[in-house]
Scaffold this active site. Structure first.
Site, PDB file in Angstrom:
ATOM      1  N   TYR A   1      -1.688   0.896 -10.189  1.00 19.78           N
ATOM      2  CA  TYR A   1      -0.721   1.982 -10.235  1.00 19.78           C
ATOM      3  C   TYR A   1       0.511   1.156  -9.935  1.00 19.78           C
ATOM      4  O   TYR A   1       1.682   1.949 -10.133  1.00 19.78           O
ATOM      5  CB  TYR A   1      -0.877   3.110  -9.160  1.00 19.78           C
ATOM      6  CG  TYR A   1      -1.005   2.264  -7.632  1.00 19.78           C
ATOM      7  CD1 TYR A   1       0.331   1.888  -6.921  1.00 19.78           C
ATOM      8  CD2 TYR A   1      -2.230   2.043  -7.018  1.00 19.78           C
ATOM      9  CE1 TYR A   1       0.252   1.430  -5.812  1.00 19.78           C
ATOM     10  CE2 TYR A   1      -2.310   1.581  -5.757  1.00 19.78           C
ATOM     11  CZ  TYR A   1      -1.020   1.282  -5.023  1.00 19.78           C
ATOM     12  OH  TYR A   1      -1.123   0.613  -3.914  1.00 19.78           O
TER      13      TYR A   1
ATOM     14  N   GLY B   1      -3.996   4.839 -11.983  1.00 15.00           N
ATOM     15  CA  GLY B   1      -4.258   4.322 -10.569  1.00 15.00           C
ATOM     16  C   GLY B   1      -3.766   5.201  -9.638  1.00 15.00           C
ATOM     17  O   GLY B   1      -4.425   5.614  -8.797  1.00 15.00           O
TER      18      GLY B   1
ATOM     19  N   LYS C   1     -13.936  -3.572   2.682  1.00 16.06           N
ATOM     20  CA  LYS C   1     -14.675  -2.558   2.290  1.00 16.06           C
ATOM     21  C   LYS C   1     -16.310  -2.697   2.589  1.00 16.06           C
ATOM     22  O   LYS C   1     -16.871  -1.740   2.735  1.00 16.06           O
ATOM     23  CB  LYS C   1     -14.418  -1.999   0.872  1.00 16.06           C
ATOM     24  CG  LYS C   1     -13.106  -1.447   0.767  1.00 16.06           C
ATOM     25  CD  LYS C   1     -13.231  -1.143  -0.911  1.00 16.06           C
ATOM     26  CE  LYS C   1     -11.728  -0.551  -1.107  1.00 16.06           C
ATOM     27  NZ  LYS C   1     -11.644   0.088  -2.532  1.00 16.06           N
TER      28      LYS C   1
ATOM     29  N   GLY D   1     -14.293  -5.348 -16.244  1.00 19.82           N
ATOM     30  CA  GLY D   1     -14.438  -6.072 -14.950  1.00 19.82           C
ATOM     31  C   GLY D   1     -15.538  -5.848 -14.343  1.00 19.82           C
ATOM     32  O   GLY D   1     -16.652  -4.990 -14.735  1.00 19.82           O
ATOM     33  N   ALA D   2     -15.815  -6.615 -13.208  1.00 18.47           N
ATOM     34  CA  ALA D   2     -16.927  -6.302 -12.686  1.00 18.47           C
ATOM     35  C   ALA D   2     -16.807  -6.693 -11.052  1.00 18.47           C
ATOM     36  O   ALA D   2     -17.765  -6.979 -10.309  1.00 18.47           O
ATOM     37  CB  ALA D   2     -17.971  -7.621 -13.145  1.00 18.47           C
ATOM     38  N   GLY D   3     -15.821  -6.318 -10.612  1.00 20.56           N
ATOM     39  CA  GLY D   3     -15.441  -6.513  -9.210  1.00 20.56           C
ATOM     40  C   GLY D   3     -16.056  -5.030  -8.242  1.00 20.56           C
ATOM     41  O   GLY D   3     -17.005  -4.502  -8.915  1.00 20.56           O
TER      42      GLY D   3
ATOM     43  N   SER E   1       0.805  -1.125  -0.035  1.00 16.26           N
ATOM     44  CA  SER E   1      -0.080  -0.098   0.055  1.00 16.26           C
ATOM     45  C   SER E   1       0.895   1.368   0.012  1.00 16.26           C
ATOM     46  O   SER E   1       1.866   1.377   0.769  1.00 16.26           O
ATOM     47  CB  SER E   1      -0.914   0.040   1.016  1.00 16.26           C
ATOM     48  OG  SER E   1      -1.765   1.124   1.309  1.00 16.26           O
TER      49      SER E   1
ATOM     50  N   ASP F   1     -13.534   6.833  -3.100  1.00 13.84           N
ATOM     51  CA  ASP F   1     -13.101   6.210  -4.442  1.00 13.84           C
ATOM     52  C   ASP F   1     -13.919   6.692  -5.297  1.00 13.84           C
ATOM     53  O   ASP F   1     -13.465   7.221  -6.506  1.00 13.84           O
ATOM     54  CB  ASP F   1     -13.285   4.720  -4.250  1.00 13.84           C
ATOM     55  CG  ASP F   1     -12.400   3.794  -3.639  1.00 13.84           C
ATOM     56  OD1 ASP F   1     -11.250   4.335  -3.694  1.00 13.84           O
ATOM     57  OD2 ASP F   1     -12.397   2.725  -3.271  1.00 13.84           O
TER      58      ASP F   1
END
Length: 280
Positions: free
Chosen positions: A222, A243, A73, A133-135, A22, A110
């Protein structure tokens, strides 16, 4: 949210699993230095869904807030006293602020961070868009698109279940979501805005399919950066939002909420993030 006395020694941290990669500590610490908050600290902790409740319950009064990444999250929501409308819209909290009266308030930076990152690159409104994508990040992308996209959004996914999930998010967020098979993902590149929300390596094979004069690509990765897709996009004259842009803009909002100081130092935070990535 209650603004705390900035002279107090305060703590904040990012939680997740895995968490060693991170960049959040780099960004937040740079903000504290720029804001003169020498008594503030920001750390990272390896915390999963099983250990999250005990970790949060064990925090003392010196804590100002938390940043949350995967897989926390959604797991954090039952532990909170309040969740903002933005976070509730996607059932995902990436920011927790502890108020002076001890309440835990969850938010999602976000979504506004995505909008700010795109606006910085000149993307204010689009007539259509595509999402790869689909997350969880894809649902945040749909929430952002609900505010800037005036037409349909096509989501490219790998399964019927994911397709149904994305259409469900579209109905909930007021976005006209169409779905298509991942095998046809190169068709996304006709859209004026493409948001890639997939893990590292997933879109690499699509780089060769980028057409001449594409629109804007928002690749949420990123590291590694630039991705092959972003490199190909730029080489063909397209605009790219990365990112790190997202990470910095959402972190700016977190710093402002946790410290009560505005504006947070965007330029200093971005420079610190760029230096950290260059040294890896």
């Amino acid at each position: 949210m209650t603004t705390r006395t900035v002279a107090e020694a305060r703590r904040a941290a990012v939680l997740g699993s895995p968490i060693a990669h991170s960049l959040s500590p780099v960004l937040h610490r740079a903000a504290y230095r720029e804001l003169g908050l020498g008594s503030w600290s920001y750390d990272r902790f390896e915390v999963d869904e099983a250990t999250l409740p005990s970790f949060v319950d064990g925090l003392g009064v010196s804590w100002a807030g938390l940043s949350l990444t995967m897989p926390l999250k959604r797991a954090v929501i039952p532990l909170l006293d309040e969740v903002t409308a933005t976070a509730a819209s996607v059932e995902a909290v990436n920011t927790v602020v502890f108020t002076s009266d001890g309440r835990r308030v969850g938010d999602n930076t976000d979504i506004p961070g995505m909008i700010a990152a795109m606006r910085e690159r000149g993307v204010e409104k689009v007539e259509s868009a595509a999402v790869l994508g689909a997350g969880a990040t894809a649902s945040s992308a749909l929430a952002a698109l609900s505010l800037i996209c005036t037409g349909p959004v096509t989501a490219y996914v790998r399964s019927a279940a994911r397709a149904q999930e994305m259409r469900g998010w579209g109905e909930r967020l007021g976005v006209d979501v169409h779905t298509a098979d991942w095998e046809d993902a190169a068709g996304a590149f006709d859209a004026p805005l493409v948001i890639a929300t997939t893990p590292a390596g997933t879109t690499d094979a699509l780089a060769a399919a980028v057409p001449g004069a594409p629109g804007t690509l928002f690749d949420v990765l990123y590291e590694p950066w630039p991705t092959p897709l972003a490199t190909a996009w730029r080489s063909r004259g397209g605009a790219v939002v990365g990112g790190l842009d997202l990470l910095v803009h959402q972190a700016v909002l977190q710093v402002e909420q946790m410290t009560g100081r505005t504006p947070a130092p965007l330029a200093a935070m971005r420079e610190a993030g760029e230096r950290a990535l260059a040294s890896r």
